[in-house]
Design an enzyme around this catalytic site. Structure first.
Site, PDB file in Angstrom:
ATOM      1  N   SER A 171       0.859  -1.226  -0.016  1.00 30.15           N
ATOM      2  CA  SER A 171      -0.040  -0.281   0.009  1.00 30.15           C
ATOM      3  C   SER A 171       0.795   0.950   0.117  1.00 30.15           C
ATOM      4  O   SER A 171       1.527   1.704  -0.986  1.00 30.15           O
ATOM      5  CB  SER A 171      -0.478   0.015   1.154  1.00 30.15           C
ATOM      6  OG  SER A 171      -1.745   1.079   0.752  1.00 30.15           O
ATOM      7  N   HIS A 172       0.992   2.400   1.484  1.00 29.13           N
ATOM      8  CA  HIS A 172       1.064   3.516   1.151  1.00 29.13           C
ATOM      9  C   HIS A 172       2.818   3.524   1.905  1.00 29.13           C
ATOM     10  O   HIS A 172       3.072   4.646   2.293  1.00 29.13           O
ATOM     11  CB  HIS A 172       0.408   4.498   1.854  1.00 29.13           C
ATOM     12  CG  HIS A 172       0.260   4.125   2.681  1.00 29.13           C
ATOM     13  ND1 HIS A 172      -0.956   3.253   3.193  1.00 29.13           N
ATOM     14  CD2 HIS A 172       0.351   3.984   4.158  1.00 29.13           C
ATOM     15  CE1 HIS A 172      -1.709   2.252   4.155  1.00 29.13           C
ATOM     16  NE2 HIS A 172      -0.630   3.304   5.080  1.00 29.13           N
ATOM     17  N   ASP A 174      -2.001   6.820  -3.589  1.00 25.59           N
ATOM     18  CA  ASP A 174      -0.854   5.806  -3.119  1.00 25.59           C
ATOM     19  C   ASP A 174      -0.049   4.724  -3.630  1.00 25.59           C
ATOM     20  O   ASP A 174      -0.391   4.804  -4.701  1.00 25.59           O
ATOM     21  CB  ASP A 174      -1.437   5.291  -1.429  1.00 25.59           C
ATOM     22  CG  ASP A 174      -2.235   4.100  -1.363  1.00 25.59           C
ATOM     23  OD1 ASP A 174      -2.993   4.203  -2.636  1.00 25.59           O
ATOM     24  OD2 ASP A 174      -2.523   3.281  -1.223  1.00 25.59           O
ATOM     25  N   ASP A 222      -0.497   1.796  -3.907  1.00 21.20           N
ATOM     26  CA  ASP A 222      -1.196   0.618  -5.108  1.00 21.20           C
ATOM     27  C   ASP A 222      -2.240   1.324  -5.209  1.00 21.20           C
ATOM     28  O   ASP A 222      -3.490   0.445  -6.386  1.00 21.20           O
ATOM     29  CB  ASP A 222      -1.158  -0.731  -4.226  1.00 21.20           C
ATOM     30  CG  ASP A 222      -2.140  -0.556  -2.815  1.00 21.20           C
ATOM     31  OD1 ASP A 222      -1.782   0.744  -2.124  1.00 21.20           O
ATOM     32  OD2 ASP A 222      -2.972  -1.661  -2.511  1.00 21.20           O
ATOM     33  N   ASP A 269      -5.233   2.941  -4.023  1.00 24.15           N
ATOM     34  CA  ASP A 269      -6.907   2.691  -3.710  1.00 24.15           C
ATOM     35  C   ASP A 269      -7.039   4.079  -2.820  1.00 24.15           C
ATOM     36  O   ASP A 269      -7.809   3.921  -2.940  1.00 24.15           O
ATOM     37  CB  ASP A 269      -7.008   1.484  -2.714  1.00 24.15           C
ATOM     38  CG  ASP A 269      -5.633   0.638  -1.421  1.00 24.15           C
ATOM     39  OD1 ASP A 269      -4.702   2.411  -1.585  1.00 24.15           O
ATOM     40  OD2 ASP A 269      -5.935  -0.531  -0.480  1.00 24.15           O
ATOM     41  N   ARG A 270      -5.879   4.544  -2.732  1.00 26.23           N
ATOM     42  CA  ARG A 270      -6.315   5.837  -1.941  1.00 26.23           C
ATOM     43  C   ARG A 270      -5.488   6.694  -2.173  1.00 26.23           C
ATOM     44  O   ARG A 270      -5.461   6.703  -3.236  1.00 26.23           O
ATOM     45  CB  ARG A 270      -5.306   5.564  -0.584  1.00 26.23           C
ATOM     46  CG  ARG A 270      -5.495   4.890   0.830  1.00 26.23           C
ATOM     47  CD  ARG A 270      -4.614   4.805   1.594  1.00 26.23           C
ATOM     48  NE  ARG A 270      -4.389   3.945   2.607  1.00 26.23           N
ATOM     49  CZ  ARG A 270      -4.169   4.387   3.724  1.00 26.23           C
ATOM     50  NH1 ARG A 270      -3.511   5.638   4.175  1.00 26.23           N
ATOM     51  NH2 ARG A 270      -4.039   3.365   4.679  1.00 26.23           N
ATOM     52  N   LYS A 313     -11.321   0.183  -2.097  1.00 25.45           N
ATOM     53  CA  LYS A 313     -11.399   0.913  -2.354  1.00 25.45           C
ATOM     54  C   LYS A 313     -10.720   1.743  -3.578  1.00 25.45           C
ATOM     55  O   LYS A 313      -9.823   0.719  -4.639  1.00 25.45           O
ATOM     56  CB  LYS A 313     -10.528   2.060  -0.902  1.00 25.45           C
ATOM     57  CG  LYS A 313      -9.386   2.034  -0.908  1.00 25.45           C
ATOM     58  CD  LYS A 313      -9.195   2.554   0.709  1.00 25.45           C
ATOM     59  CE  LYS A 313      -8.084   1.334   1.487  1.00 25.45           C
ATOM     60  NZ  LYS A 313      -8.034   1.510   3.204  1.00 25.45           N
TER      61      LYS A 313
HETATM   62  C1  G1P Z   1      -5.301   1.983   8.823  1.00 24.00           C
HETATM   63  C2  G1P Z   1      -7.083   2.288   8.327  1.00 24.00           C
HETATM   64  C3  G1P Z   1      -7.340   2.051   7.937  1.00 24.00           C
HETATM   65  C4  G1P Z   1      -7.675   1.263   6.385  1.00 24.00           C
HETATM   66  C5  G1P Z   1      -6.423   0.500   7.265  1.00 24.00           C
HETATM   67  C6  G1P Z   1      -6.023  -0.398   5.932  1.00 24.00           C
HETATM   68  O1  G1P Z   1      -5.450   0.464   9.709  1.00 24.00           O
HETATM   69  O2  G1P Z   1      -7.040   3.381  10.223  1.00 24.00           O
HETATM   70  O3  G1P Z   1      -8.941   3.137   7.405  1.00 24.00           O
HETATM   71  O4  G1P Z   1      -8.721   0.570   6.102  1.00 24.00           O
HETATM   72  O5  G1P Z   1      -5.190   1.159   7.234  1.00 24.00           O
HETATM   73  O6  G1P Z   1      -5.450   0.767   4.967  1.00 24.00           O
HETATM   74  P1  G1P Z   1      -4.914   0.741  11.022  1.00 24.00           P
HETATM   75  O7  G1P Z   1      -3.731   1.025  10.708  1.00 24.00           O
HETATM   76  O8  G1P Z   1      -6.234   2.197  11.540  1.00 24.00           O
HETATM   77  O9  G1P Z   1      -5.278   0.138  11.746  1.00 24.00           O
HETATM   78 ZN    ZN Z   2      -3.171   1.445  -0.531  1.00 16.32          ZN
END
Ligand code: G1P
Ligand code: ZN
Length: 543
Positions: A113-114, A277, A279, A281-282, A376
């Site tokens: 992801s990010h 981000d 991948d 999705d954000r 997302k």
């Molecule tokens: C975080 C975000 C949550 C998201 C997740 C995966 O999780 O707060 O909304 O779904 O990353 O991208 P957290 O670290 O708060 O558990």
């Molecule tokens: Zn992501």
């Protein structure tokens, strides 16, 4: 080409989280590490012989090596057809789209992801099921169980495939199709968004900047914004995916996308700015002179989605994660449609989307999406925003301010305390939990507590119950403080404190968020003893 069974030892990995298995690259580079996890995925699934598997990743370091391994193993384990994005690339929402469009059995997505990439950065593997969404807990638990007992994995003795050449290649008994990673996603977007209106918008001089952060969305944004919609070349910046994301942190927030933020706040800003981000999705959405919080963005998209062809018949419902502000609830109420509050994490939206109860959903952590896929989708959010701007013919800032005048404004901030000692964080949460019954009716500073609980969710579709999803303290004036520990952090614990205050009075809508929330921020510390228990006077990140 014969199948080779390789002896291995049970895996000393940690339990994969909701986002699959995420570790540093050198961990994944250990002998048999990727193989063990991938075999554990296949061992947890039934009935895939001869079926289709989708494979792709966000292009980060180790992506190609892992994909070659997965292709050989998928063929050796009996998948009949494997679809892989050209160059090994598929954004997470595009992978979800391809799984659905091609009727695949499931897909393996390689991403962290990010999180930063590169030889010392992060890598990840996750499995998505046939509806295109993340594997449910039943499957992730089974994967973990298999990693603990497995003794062998199946692969083929075969050379690497050419991932650049679009078309079909044979691998053992399976066919591997290298596909254009953008095509299915683009076709889906054409059905949802008014591309003609967007072409006119750009032809009329509308200007935007999309920062792809050297990550997966670059090729998608270039093909759609610059290719299909006629935005000038250079609209997409950092558009080439790089294994180390150019040394940057592909997290589209105000810290890591600061250049974009500064551009949008300065003189000569374009009409609209956005980023996504690692991948894809954000999303980050910034109008000229205004950052639009993800909570507000969800509410605004819900209120205006009918302006886009894919949502012209209206929405079935809106879902948000519990810590996301209540702004979208007000829109759902006015529209007379369902409104759902789920625990944090995208997987909780899946049942609501599959059951046709919700159409649009979102999280405060920059995730917005709809029933078009089961992840997302950053670029989708940007395109829907553009559709709204084109249809209304007003600047984003005016649209947001008009929304606040109509619905009131939910002032909102999230304070993260990262790398807090785990024991201290757990003790803080336990102390809050112990006070839940005493808090209602009591006063903290000037504020009166109306209710307090530890959020529990009963899935309206399958009846499953998820408990202990975060502590909510609700005040008599409608303000709210939420405390929860992150489920995705890697070092120590991350305490997230979400602070929200509803302000109906338009005369106050220009006030500074941190200033207007200051009294509640103080109360959040008083209630939980953040400073005393963690030694932290200030959060590490404020969003
Ligand atoms: C975080 C975000 C949550 C998201 C997740 C995966 O999780 O707060 O909304 O779904 O990353 O991208 P957290 O670290 O708060 O558990
Ligand atoms: Zn992501």
């Amino acid at each position: 080409m014969s199948v080779r069974v390789v002896q291995t030892k049970p895996f000393e990995g940690q339990k994969p989280g909701t986002s699959g298995l995420r570790k540093k690259v050198p961990v994944f580079q250990q002998p048999n590490y990727v193989e063990n996890f991938v075999q554990a995925i296949f061992d947890s699934l039934e009935g895939f012989a001869g079926q289709t598997l989708v494979v792709g990743g966000d292009g980060r370091y180790h992506n190609r090596e892992a994909i070659q391994t997965i292709l050989r193993m998928a063929a050796a384990n009996g998948f009949g057809r494997i679809l892989v994005g050209q160059g090994g690339l598929l954004s997470t929402p595009a992978a979800s789209c391809v799984i659905r469009a091609k009727g695949a059995f499931g897909g393996i997505i390689l991403s962290a992801s990010h999180n930063p990439g590169g030889p010392h950065g992060d890598f990840g593997i996750k499995y998505n099921i046939g509806n295109g969404g993340p594997a449910p807990e039943k499957i992730t638990d089974a994967i973990f169980a298999h990693t603990q007992t497995m003794r062998e994995y199946k692969t083929l003795d075969a050379p690497d495939l050419d991932l650049e050449r679009i078309g079909t290649q044979q691998l053992g008994d399976a066919t591997v199709e290298v596909i254009d990673p953008v095509a299915d996603y683009l076709a889906l977007m054409r059905t949802l968004i008014d591309f003609d209106a967007l072409r006119k918008l750009f032809a009329g001089g509308f200007r935007m900047r999309f920062d792809a952060m050297h990550a997966a969305t670059g090729p998608y944004a270039k093909a759609i914004l610059e290719g299909e919609l006629g935005a000038p070349a250079g609209t997409v910046v950092n558009g080439t995916p790089l294994p180390d994301f150019g040394g940057h942190h592909p997290d589209p927030n105000l810290v890591h996308a600061k250049e974009l933020y500064d551009l949008m706040m300065g003189a000569g800003a374009p009409d609209f700015g956005a980023a996504s981000d690692g991948d894809g999705d954000r999303n980050l959405i910034i109008g000229r002179g205004i950052f639009i919080t993800p909570s507000d963005s969800l509410a605004l998209l819900a209120a205006n989605a009918h302006l886009a062809p894919g949502y012209a018949r209206g929405l079935k419902g809106v879902a948000r994660s519990m810590p996301t502000s209540g702004a979208s609830d007000r829109v759902a109420e006015k529209l007379g449609i369902g409104s759902y509050e789920t625990p944090t994490g995208w997987k909780f939206f899946g049942n609501l989307l599959d059951a046709g109860m919700a159409t649009i959903c979102g999280e405060e952590s920059a995730g917005t999406g709809s029933d078009h896929v089961r992840e997302k989708d950053g670029l989708w959010a940007v395109l829907l925003w553009l559709n709204v701007l084109a249809a209304r013919g007003e600047p984003a800032k005016d649209i947001v301010q008009a929304h606040w005048r109509e619905y009131g404004r939910n002032y909102y901030t999230r304070h993260d305390y990262e790398e807090v000692e785990s024991d201290a964080a757990n003790a803080l949460m336990a102390a809050l939990r112990a006070r839940l019954t005493d808090l209602p009716g009591s006063r903290v500073g000037d504020a009166e507590v109306k209710a307090a609980d530890d959020f529990a969710y009963t899935d309206p579709v399958d009846g499953s119950v998820s408990r202990s999803q975060g502590i909510r303290v609700l005040f008599a004036d409608g303000s709210r403080i939420v405390y929860r520990l992150s489920g995705t952090g890697t070092a120590g614990a991350t305490l997230r404190v979400y602070i929200e205050r509803f302000e109906p009075d338009p005369a106050r809508h220009d006030e500074d968020t941190q200033a207007i929330l200051r009294p509640l921020i103080t109360i959040a510390d008083q209630l939980a003893g953040i400073r005393a228990r963690t030694g932290r006077g200030e959060p590490s990140v404020i969003t």
